[in-house]
Design a protein around this motif. Sequence first.
Motif, PDB file in Angstrom:
ATOM      1  N   ALA A 161       0.825  -1.213   0.000  1.00 25.20           N
ATOM      2  CA  ALA A 161       0.000   0.000   0.000  1.00 25.20           C
ATOM      3  C   ALA A 161       0.859   1.264   0.000  1.00 25.20           C
ATOM      4  N   LEU A 162       1.900   1.277   0.819  1.00 30.08           N
ATOM      5  CA  LEU A 162       2.771   2.454   0.880  1.00 30.08           C
ATOM      6  C   LEU A 162       3.507   2.691  -0.431  1.00 30.08           C
ATOM      7  N   VAL A 163       3.983   1.624  -1.061  1.00 30.36           N
ATOM      8  CA  VAL A 163       4.711   1.765  -2.324  1.00 30.36           C
ATOM      9  C   VAL A 163       3.774   2.253  -3.429  1.00 30.36           C
ATOM     10  N   LEU A 164       2.543   1.759  -3.438  1.00 29.54           N
ATOM     11  CA  LEU A 164       1.577   2.242  -4.431  1.00 29.54           C
ATOM     12  C   LEU A 164       1.208   3.704  -4.164  1.00 29.54           C
ATOM     13  N   LEU A 165       1.117   4.084  -2.890  1.00 31.71           N
ATOM     14  CA  LEU A 165       0.887   5.492  -2.544  1.00 31.71           C
ATOM     15  C   LEU A 165       2.050   6.349  -3.029  1.00 31.71           C
ATOM     16  N   LEU A 166       3.271   5.883  -2.811  1.00 30.98           N
ATOM     17  CA  LEU A 166       4.448   6.611  -3.284  1.00 30.98           C
ATOM     18  C   LEU A 166       4.448   6.759  -4.798  1.00 30.98           C
ATOM     19  N   LEU A 167       4.044   5.718  -5.496  1.00 33.09           N
ATOM     20  CA  LEU A 167       3.955   5.787  -6.961  1.00 33.09           C
ATOM     21  C   LEU A 167       2.959   6.862  -7.375  1.00 33.09           C
ATOM     22  N   ALA A 168       1.788   6.858  -6.747  1.00 32.28           N
ATOM     23  CA  ALA A 168       0.760   7.851  -7.088  1.00 32.28           C
ATOM     24  C   ALA A 168       1.230   9.270  -6.771  1.00 32.28           C
ATOM     25  N   VAL A 169       1.820   9.463  -5.596  1.00 37.48           N
ATOM     26  CA  VAL A 169       2.311  10.792  -5.202  1.00 37.48           C
ATOM     27  C   VAL A 169       3.400  11.254  -6.166  1.00 37.48           C
ATOM     28  N   GLY A 170       4.294  10.351  -6.520  1.00 32.96           N
ATOM     29  CA  GLY A 170       5.372  10.709  -7.441  1.00 32.96           C
ATOM     30  C   GLY A 170       4.860  11.118  -8.805  1.00 32.96           C
ATOM     31  N   ILE A 171       3.907  10.363  -9.317  1.00 34.96           N
ATOM     32  CA  ILE A 171       3.348  10.694 -10.642  1.00 34.96           C
ATOM     33  C   ILE A 171       2.589  12.014 -10.586  1.00 34.96           C
ATOM     34  N   VAL A 172       1.705  12.166  -9.607  1.00 29.75           N
ATOM     35  CA  VAL A 172       0.915  13.395  -9.494  1.00 29.75           C
ATOM     36  C   VAL A 172       1.817  14.607  -9.259  1.00 29.75           C
ATOM     37  N   GLY A 173       2.758  14.468  -8.327  1.00 29.81           N
ATOM     38  CA  GLY A 173       3.646  15.583  -8.016  1.00 29.81           C
ATOM     39  C   GLY A 173       4.523  15.988  -9.190  1.00 29.81           C
ATOM     40  N   THR A 174       5.084  15.011  -9.865  1.00 28.65           N
ATOM     41  CA  THR A 174       5.969  15.319 -10.992  1.00 28.65           C
ATOM     42  C   THR A 174       5.187  15.896 -12.164  1.00 28.65           C
ATOM     43  N   LEU A 175       4.048  15.298 -12.478  1.00 34.43           N
ATOM     44  CA  LEU A 175       3.220  15.850 -13.561  1.00 34.43           C
ATOM     45  C   LEU A 175       2.727  17.249 -13.213  1.00 34.43           C
ATOM     46  N   GLY A 176       2.343  17.441 -11.955  1.00 39.64           N
ATOM     47  CA  GLY A 176       1.862  18.751 -11.540  1.00 39.64           C
ATOM     48  C   GLY A 176       2.936  19.814 -11.564  1.00 39.64           C
ATOM     49  N   HIS A 177       4.149  19.423 -11.221  1.00 38.77           N
ATOM     50  CA  HIS A 177       5.235  20.407 -11.151  1.00 38.77           C
ATOM     51  C   HIS A 177       5.896  20.633 -12.511  1.00 38.77           C
ATOM     52  N   TYR A 178       6.177  19.540 -13.221  1.00 36.08           N
ATOM     53  CA  TYR A 178       6.894  19.644 -14.496  1.00 36.08           C
ATOM     54  C   TYR A 178       6.001  19.517 -15.728  1.00 36.08           C
ATOM     55  N   GLY A 179       4.887  18.831 -15.586  1.00 32.31           N
ATOM     56  CA  GLY A 179       4.017  18.602 -16.741  1.00 32.31           C
ATOM     57  C   GLY A 179       4.366  17.335 -17.498  1.00 32.31           C
ATOM     58  N   SER A 180       5.420  16.642 -17.090  1.00 31.12           N
ATOM     59  CA  SER A 180       5.799  15.382 -17.728  1.00 31.12           C
ATOM     60  C   SER A 180       6.632  14.567 -16.742  1.00 31.12           C
ATOM     61  N   LEU A 181       6.871  13.318 -17.096  1.00 34.77           N
ATOM     62  CA  LEU A 181       7.643  12.407 -16.242  1.00 34.77           C
ATOM     63  C   LEU A 181       9.035  12.207 -16.821  1.00 34.77           C
ATOM     64  N   GLY A 182       9.898  11.583 -16.043  1.00 30.74           N
ATOM     65  CA  GLY A 182      11.207  11.174 -16.545  1.00 30.74           C
ATOM     66  C   GLY A 182      12.281  12.228 -16.443  1.00 30.74           C
ATOM     67  N   HIS A 183      12.265  13.043 -15.386  1.00 30.12           N
ATOM     68  CA  HIS A 183      13.258  14.097 -15.234  1.00 30.12           C
ATOM     69  C   HIS A 183      14.503  13.636 -14.487  1.00 30.12           C
ATOM     70  N   SER A 184      14.482  12.411 -13.981  1.00 33.74           N
ATOM     71  CA  SER A 184      15.652  11.876 -13.280  1.00 33.74           C
ATOM     72  C   SER A 184      15.570  10.350 -13.287  1.00 33.74           C
ATOM     73  N   VAL A 185      16.623   9.714 -12.794  1.00 34.39           N
ATOM     74  CA  VAL A 185      16.634   8.260 -12.705  1.00 34.39           C
ATOM     75  C   VAL A 185      15.729   7.759 -11.588  1.00 34.39           C
ATOM     76  N   HIS A 186      15.182   8.688 -10.795  1.00 29.39           N
ATOM     77  CA  HIS A 186      14.296   8.308  -9.698  1.00 29.39           C
ATOM     78  C   HIS A 186      13.053   7.582 -10.214  1.00 29.39           C
ATOM     79  N   LEU A 187      12.572   7.944 -11.371  1.00 28.54           N
ATOM     80  CA  LEU A 187      11.407   7.256 -11.951  1.00 28.54           C
ATOM     81  C   LEU A 187      11.718   5.778 -12.178  1.00 28.54           C
ATOM     82  N   GLY A 188      12.849   5.488 -12.791  1.00 26.25           N
ATOM     83  CA  GLY A 188      13.235   4.095 -13.023  1.00 26.25           C
ATOM     84  C   GLY A 188      13.450   3.334 -11.733  1.00 26.25           C
TER      85      GLY A 188
END
Length: 146
Positions: A62-89
């Motif tokens: 549950a926590l890892v899926l929450l982290l995935l959702a927060v990461g996607i929402v936060g990155t898309l909200g801030h940058y407008g796209s994904l893949g700005h660092s190796v953190h995504l991989g």
Amino acid sequence: MDLPSFLWLWKIAAWSMGFSILAYSLLAVSGLWMYGARLGRKPRGRILVRSLHYGFGITLVALVLLLLAVGIVGTLGHYGSLGHSVHLGAGLLVVGLVLLSAWSANQIAPGRQWARSLHITTNAILFVALAWVSWTGWTVVQKYLP
């Protein structure tokens, strides 16, 4: 949007990552306890430890899926796209390993030794992956700190 509007999201991510590491640690302790009990053929407390192990595992998923959702929402909200660092991989690797570990745990049964081996091997690799995702996450956080 500017960063301050996303600060609450990053706080959720930080707490979730901390609790994920705690859950992983508790899983390691309870897993080693179950292994010792199985080797010693001591039935005492096995059901309780197994239940705790499953509970910690469900919590980690549950926590890892929450982290995935927060990461996607936060990155898309801030940058407008994904893949700005190796953190995504690194994050996707951790999500995959956690889900593989959970699936393999459900496959463990008498006569299916491959499932236990897969579960233990996956969790050993997950240790390294959690360290990697923590490090890459810290480098991402440094971008936002003054």
